[in-house]
Design a protein around this motif. Structure first.
Motif, PDB file in Angstrom:
ATOM      1  N   VAL A  21       4.206   4.901   8.890  1.00 11.26           N
ATOM      2  CA  VAL A  21       3.245   4.309   9.812  1.00 11.26           C
ATOM      3  C   VAL A  21       2.742   3.011   9.175  1.00 11.26           C
ATOM      4  N   VAL A  22       2.828   1.927   9.909  1.00  9.58           N
ATOM      5  CA  VAL A  22       2.420   0.626   9.370  1.00  9.58           C
ATOM      6  C   VAL A  22       0.921   0.433   9.592  1.00  9.58           C
ATOM      7  N   LYS A  23       0.201   0.208   8.485  1.00 11.24           N
ATOM      8  CA  LYS A  23      -1.240  -0.009   8.604  1.00 11.24           C
ATOM      9  C   LYS A  23      -1.484  -1.485   8.887  1.00 11.24           C
ATOM     10  N   VAL A  24      -1.690  -1.819  10.147  1.00 11.67           N
ATOM     11  CA  VAL A  24      -1.887  -3.223  10.531  1.00 11.67           C
ATOM     12  C   VAL A  24      -3.186  -3.738   9.912  1.00 11.67           C
ATOM     13  N   THR A  25      -4.236  -2.904   9.981  1.00 12.36           N
ATOM     14  CA  THR A  25      -5.417  -3.194   9.174  1.00 12.36           C
ATOM     15  C   THR A  25      -5.798  -1.920   8.445  1.00 12.36           C
ATOM     16  N   SER A  26      -6.356  -2.077   7.261  1.00 10.33           N
ATOM     17  CA  SER A  26      -6.802  -0.905   6.511  1.00 10.33           C
ATOM     18  C   SER A  26      -8.034  -1.268   5.702  1.00 10.33           C
ATOM     19  N   PRO A  27      -8.955  -0.302   5.533  1.00 12.34           N
ATOM     20  CA  PRO A  27     -10.182  -0.581   4.783  1.00 12.34           C
ATOM     21  C   PRO A  27      -9.862  -0.772   3.307  1.00 12.34           C
ATOM     22  N   VAL A  28     -10.565  -1.691   2.658  1.00 11.90           N
ATOM     23  CA  VAL A  28     -10.394  -1.897   1.222  1.00 11.90           C
ATOM     24  C   VAL A  28     -11.526  -1.174   0.511  1.00 11.90           C
ATOM     25  N   GLY A  29     -11.177  -0.508  -0.587  1.00 12.15           N
ATOM     26  CA  GLY A  29     -12.210   0.189  -1.357  1.00 12.15           C
ATOM     27  C   GLY A  29     -11.681   1.476  -1.936  1.00 12.15           C
ATOM     28  N   GLU A  36     -12.809   8.692  11.710  1.00 13.37           N
ATOM     29  CA  GLU A  36     -12.088   9.045  10.489  1.00 13.37           C
ATOM     30  C   GLU A  36     -12.786   8.306   9.359  1.00 13.37           C
ATOM     31  N   TYR A  37     -12.727   8.899   8.158  1.00 17.78           N
ATOM     32  CA  TYR A  37     -13.540   8.350   7.064  1.00 17.78           C
ATOM     33  C   TYR A  37     -12.667   7.834   5.921  1.00 17.78           C
ATOM     34  N   PHE A  38     -13.021   6.645   5.432  1.00 17.80           N
ATOM     35  CA  PHE A  38     -12.299   6.035   4.311  1.00 17.80           C
ATOM     36  C   PHE A  38     -13.298   5.358   3.377  1.00 17.80           C
ATOM     37  N   TRP A  39     -12.882   5.159   2.118  1.00 20.76           N
ATOM     38  CA  TRP A  39     -13.673   4.328   1.197  1.00 20.76           C
ATOM     39  C   TRP A  39     -13.580   2.890   1.677  1.00 20.76           C
ATOM     40  N   PHE A  40     -14.723   2.197   1.709  1.00 19.23           N
ATOM     41  CA  PHE A  40     -14.775   0.877   2.337  1.00 19.23           C
ATOM     42  C   PHE A  40     -15.800   0.013   1.620  1.00 19.23           C
ATOM     43  N   ASN A  41     -15.357  -1.147   1.100  1.00 24.12           N
ATOM     44  CA  ASN A  41     -16.300  -2.048   0.420  1.00 24.12           C
ATOM     45  C   ASN A  41     -16.685  -3.224   1.306  1.00 24.12           C
ATOM     46  N   GLY A  42     -16.336  -3.163   2.584  1.00 21.06           N
ATOM     47  CA  GLY A  42     -16.711  -4.220   3.515  1.00 21.06           C
ATOM     48  C   GLY A  42     -15.563  -5.143   3.867  1.00 21.06           C
ATOM     49  N   SER A  43     -14.479  -5.087   3.074  1.00 19.92           N
ATOM     50  CA  SER A  43     -13.313  -5.916   3.379  1.00 19.92           C
ATOM     51  C   SER A  43     -12.262  -5.093   4.102  1.00 19.92           C
ATOM     52  N   VAL A  44     -11.522  -5.780   4.962  1.00 18.92           N
ATOM     53  CA  VAL A  44     -10.422  -5.126   5.653  1.00 18.92           C
ATOM     54  C   VAL A  44      -9.148  -5.883   5.313  1.00 18.92           C
ATOM     55  N   HIS A  45      -8.115  -5.137   4.946  1.00 20.47           N
ATOM     56  CA  HIS A  45      -6.832  -5.780   4.684  1.00 20.47           C
ATOM     57  C   HIS A  45      -6.077  -5.900   6.003  1.00 20.47           C
ATOM     58  N   THR A  46      -5.621  -7.102   6.312  1.00 17.52           N
ATOM     59  CA  THR A  46      -4.979  -7.374   7.602  1.00 17.52           C
ATOM     60  C   THR A  46      -3.542  -7.815   7.399  1.00 17.52           C
ATOM     61  N   LEU A  47      -2.638  -7.215   8.150  1.00 21.46           N
ATOM     62  CA  LEU A  47      -1.243  -7.666   8.105  1.00 21.46           C
ATOM     63  C   LEU A  47      -1.086  -8.915   8.968  1.00 21.46           C
ATOM     64  N   THR A  48      -0.133  -9.767   8.584  1.00 17.67           N
ATOM     65  CA  THR A  48       0.152 -10.949   9.391  1.00 17.67           C
ATOM     66  C   THR A  48       1.612 -10.900   9.846  1.00 17.67           C
ATOM     67  N   GLU A  71       5.479   2.918  14.496  1.00 18.05           N
ATOM     68  CA  GLU A  71       4.117   3.402  14.719  1.00 18.05           C
ATOM     69  C   GLU A  71       3.160   2.670  13.784  1.00 18.05           C
ATOM     70  N   THR A  72       2.017   2.279  14.329  1.00 20.12           N
ATOM     71  CA  THR A  72       1.056   1.498  13.545  1.00 20.12           C
ATOM     72  C   THR A  72      -0.353   2.065  13.703  1.00 20.12           C
ATOM     73  N   SER A  73      -1.217   1.679  12.780  1.00 25.40           N
ATOM     74  CA  SER A  73      -2.636   2.040  12.892  1.00 25.40           C
ATOM     75  C   SER A  73      -3.489   0.809  12.642  1.00 25.40           C
ATOM     76  N   TYR A  74      -4.677   0.820  13.232  1.00 23.27           N
ATOM     77  CA  TYR A  74      -5.588  -0.322  13.160  1.00 23.27           C
ATOM     78  C   TYR A  74      -6.997   0.248  13.085  1.00 23.27           C
ATOM     79  N   VAL A  75      -7.796  -0.225  12.123  1.00 21.82           N
ATOM     80  CA  VAL A  75      -9.122   0.382  11.925  1.00 21.82           C
ATOM     81  C   VAL A  75     -10.256  -0.522  12.405  1.00 21.82           C
TER      82      VAL A  75
END
Lengths: 552, 217
Positions: A396-404, A374-386, A472-476
């Motif tokens: 759907v909870v995005k546990v990690t998601s691409p930043v950008g 799957e394709y997303f805009w990505f600047n190299g950082s990933v946002h991570t839930l804690t 339901e969650t997603s992780y990239v």
């Protein structure tokens, strides 16, 4: 004397011949131009490949030392710690260097001071085994590069020994047999000791096998976490990975993951793998972690349209058509199904690809092979839930998601493996729950969620309300390995496609072939049909009336 | 029915015919590859379609510059000056008279190639529609250089929209244009004229002065 008509006819023949010649030569010209262009593309000597070949020309890495000849390594080692001490007797700074790296701390250094610590040993969660519970879930630390989990001496061999064995088992056996009086046992002890010694003396730079011993098996098994890293990459062929293929360049991980003071280049949570995309020409000491480092940002034939894409589309998006091309990878993990029994017993069930799709102690899984990213805009950082972040369980909870975003100059359209599943959350506090899984209070022992949540959240000094449900969650995972040979790249039409574009979910820009203006298209075709209808009616009118006139 | 005396008139010069058929080939290729890029069908494959479209489009642009040169240096531009005289007579002819076997109200001559309807059509085509299509196409082609050209604020969607509207307009023109070639004294008379340069016309007809595109030296 010739009449005007005759002169006309003569000229007519001559002119016709010239016209014919002109028409044919124009057609030929087009064919030549288009085939010449195609040929240039086929020869394959594009600038990006030439540059990369030059950057890696010295294939044979060399060393000035043979560890089997070192005095410090001519001993009988009865524990891992003794081997480490021998290593450090020469490599005096290795220990302090290594203990400061993320490989040891499992923490994103940029967040150490923050209240929410990012990292496996911090507050970060994932939708696999969820959390290492502040080092208290011991099953997670089996991959920690120390002899005893996160305590004690570092384990140099796990990364540097070219002849890996199960050291803990070997030392245990050695101690048992060496203590025995039986000559047969003593002979065995001698053999095990020799095995350990050869391992300790076979020292070199980390190989794919060293790195893979943890990174291929993350999440509790082969190919569970990464879709682009699994045991098939230990000895891949060129078709699976054009860089690491043993029949090709045979790159080890460290070829691109360049290292300074034991810090290995690569993406670290919020920190991109590299702050910019500089090539070795611009900066000869730049880490080789980006494709651009060796291939430059304009790697294709000069003037080709693909070069125009590199400002917005990551190399990986076209050059990794699918991941998990040899071994399957886990795509779904549903914790809500855990704990089921069959005939009163907990059970396992194998499904597609010979992989478990149900385990009572873990829940339900889905595996897949040859997966389109799957394709997303990505600047190299990933946002991570804690575990400290509040969530919205209605989505759907995005546990990690691409930043950008498209507006971000550093962002590219990048391919991801998205691992989805269901995870437990606290219905009152609206936070994800990090259960204790292993150990005497762990869910895998007790099958008691309440106990596992209380124990797990207590490891962070965080409250658990006692009420839980599943969300339901997603992780990239950024997909960057399994780079295919140039003949297997993603075709233009897989994205520039009206119906099933790979980039169907990326909005906010016009993309030829994918996008259209519905009203304009409808109006346009209406005009075309009206024109056709008009001339057909007109023609019929002429046929009909001319016929009538002749009769009259 | 009276027998009309027909004479051959050299209507189109060699360059004019060459330009016409070259433009026909170019526009045909552009239309086919353009519609493929627009996602309508798969013929060459997206990549090849884009490449052909780019090459042919740039070729057309260069060739068009020669046409503009030709039009002005030969004085042929005068053939494109719009007029309303006999315009309605021509419209009446094509919508009525043609079915009754009437003769064309504005016959052709070397110095009066276009009837008032053609003048208007070809003027709007050569001076408006084709330039709009070429400019929007050139912009589309240069998308990655917009920032360098000082056009950073331009939206690809708008350029694409203009280009697609232009494409539909040209497509519609072609349909009518090709059909209209069959309305000569025989079905293929006009086509033959565009190939050989010579067209058979009625000798008896007189051309009025205003219909002439000016005398050449």
């Amino acid at each position: 004397m010739e009449t005007r008509l005759e002169i006309g006819m003569k000229q007519f023949k001559w002119v016709r011949r010239v016209d014919l010649c002109l028409a044919i030569s124009i057609c030929l010209l087009f064919v030549l131009v288009s085939t010449a262009n195609a040929k240039q593309a086929e020869t394959g000597n594009v600038p990006g490949r030439t540059m990369a070949r030059q950057a890696t020309k010295e294939k044979q890495l060399w060393s000035t030392t043979d560890h089997s000849k070192h005095q410090a390594l001519q001993a009988t080692f009865t524990s891992g710690e003794e081997i480490t001490k021998a290593c450090l007797s020469c490599h005096s700074e290795a220990d302090s260097q290594f203990r400061r790296t993320i490989h040891w701390t499992w923490l994103d250094t940029s967040s150490v001071e923050s209240e929410k610590k990012l990292g496996k040993s911090g507050h970060s969660v994932n939708n696999f085994c969820i959390s290492a519970n502040n080092w208290q879930d011991k099953s997670c630390s089996s991959c920690h590069p120390g002899w005893k989990g996160n305590d004690g001496e570092i384990n140099c061999l796990v990364c540097h020994s070219q002849r890996t064995i199960n050291w803990n088992e070997a030392f245990e056996d050695y101690q048992v047999f060496a203590a025995s009086d039986d000559p047969e046992d003593m002979e065995l002890a001698k053999e095990i000791g020799k095995d350990i010694l050869i391992s300790a003396q076979s020292i070199g730079r980390p190989t794919r096998k060293n790195c893979g011993s943890c990174h291929f098996y993350g999440g509790g098994g082969d190919g569970v976490k990464h879709g682009d890293l699994d045991s098939s990459v230990t000895k891949p062929n060129k078709v699976l990975d054009v860089h690491m293929g043993v029949d090709g360049q045979n790159f080890q991980c460290t070829r691109c993951h360049t290292t300074r003071l034991h810090n290995i280049a690569g993406r670290i949570y919020s920190k991109p793998a590299a702050p910019d995309r500089r090539s070795l020409i611009q900066d000869d000491l730049t880490p080789k972690i980006m494709c651009e480092s060796c291939h430059s940002s304009q790697p294709h034939t000069p003037g080709s349209k693909v070069n125009d894409h590199t400002d917005k589309v990551a190399c990986q998006s076209c050059h990794i058509p699918t991941f998990a091309r040899v071994n399957p990878t886990k795509m779904w993990w549903d914790w809500s199904k855990a704990g089921n029994t069959k005939n009163g017993k907990h059970y396992k069930k194998k499904g597609a690809f010979g992989k478990y799709d149900y385990l009572s102690y873990k829940g339900e899984f889905k595996w897949d092979k040859n997966v389109k990213p799957e394709y997303f805009w990505f600047n190299g950082s990933v946002h991570t839930l804690t575990v400290k972040d509040t969530i919205d369980p209605s989505n759907v909870v995005k546990v990690t998601s691409p930043v950008g975003s498209r507006e971000d100059d550093n962002a590219r359209i990048f391919p991801f493996k998205v691992h989805r599943g269901k995870m437990p959350y606290d219905k009152v506090h609206k936070t994800l729950l990090a259960p204790m899984l292993s150990g005497k209070d762990g869910y895998w022992t007790t099958y008691d969620w309440q106990r596992a949540f209380v124990k797990g959240m207590a490891s962070f000094n965080l409250p658990f309300s006692g009420e839980y449900d599943y969300v339901e969650t997603s992780y990239v995972f950024p997909t960057t390995h399994m780079v295919a040979p140039k003949d297997n790249v993603v075709d233009c039409s897989e994205c520039h496609n009206r119906k099933q574009s790979r980039l169907i979910n990326l909005a906010g820009f016009y993309m030829p072939g994918r996008d259209s203006f519905k009203l304009i298209d409808i109006a346009g075709w209406a005009v075309i049909i009206a024109s056709l209808g008009g001339v057909i009616l007109h023609a019929l009118g002429r046929i009909f009336t001319n016929g009538k006139r002749k009769e009259g | 029915m009276t027998v009309r005396k027909m004479i051959n008139v050299y209507l189109y010069t060699r360059y004019e015919r060459f330009w016409h058929w070259l433009q026909m080939v170019l526009i045909f290729l552009l239309l086919v590859t353009g519609l493929e890029v627009h996602g309508l069908f798969t013929l060459f494959g997206f990549k090849a379609a884009v490449e052909i479209h780019n090459y042919v489009g740039l070729t057309w642009l260069i060739a068009f510059a020669f046409f503009v040169f030709w039009v002005f240096t030969t004085g042929e531009w005068k053939q494109y000056i719009p007029t309303t005289k006999k315009m309605f007579a021509v419209i009446r002819y094509y919508s009525y008279g043609i079915f009754r076997g009437e003769t064309h109200p504005v016959p052709r001559r070397k110095d009066a190639k276009h009837n008032p309807l053609q003048r208007l059509t070809y003027l709007s085509l050569a001076a408006l529609l084709l330039p709009v299509q070429m400019v929007s196409g050139l912009l589309y082609w240069g998308y990655n250089s917009w920032a360098d050209w000082g056009l950073a604020g331009l939206s690809l969607g708008i350029v694409a929209l203009v280009h697609i509207v232009g494409a539909f307009a040209i497509f519609a023109f072609i349909i009518v244009h090709v059909y209209m070639t069959t309305t000569g004294h025989t079905i293929l008379a006009h086509t033959k004229a565009m190939i050989t340069g010579w067209e058979e016309v009625d000798e008896a007809v007189e051309i009025e002065d205003w219909e002439r595109a000016g005398q050449k030296a």
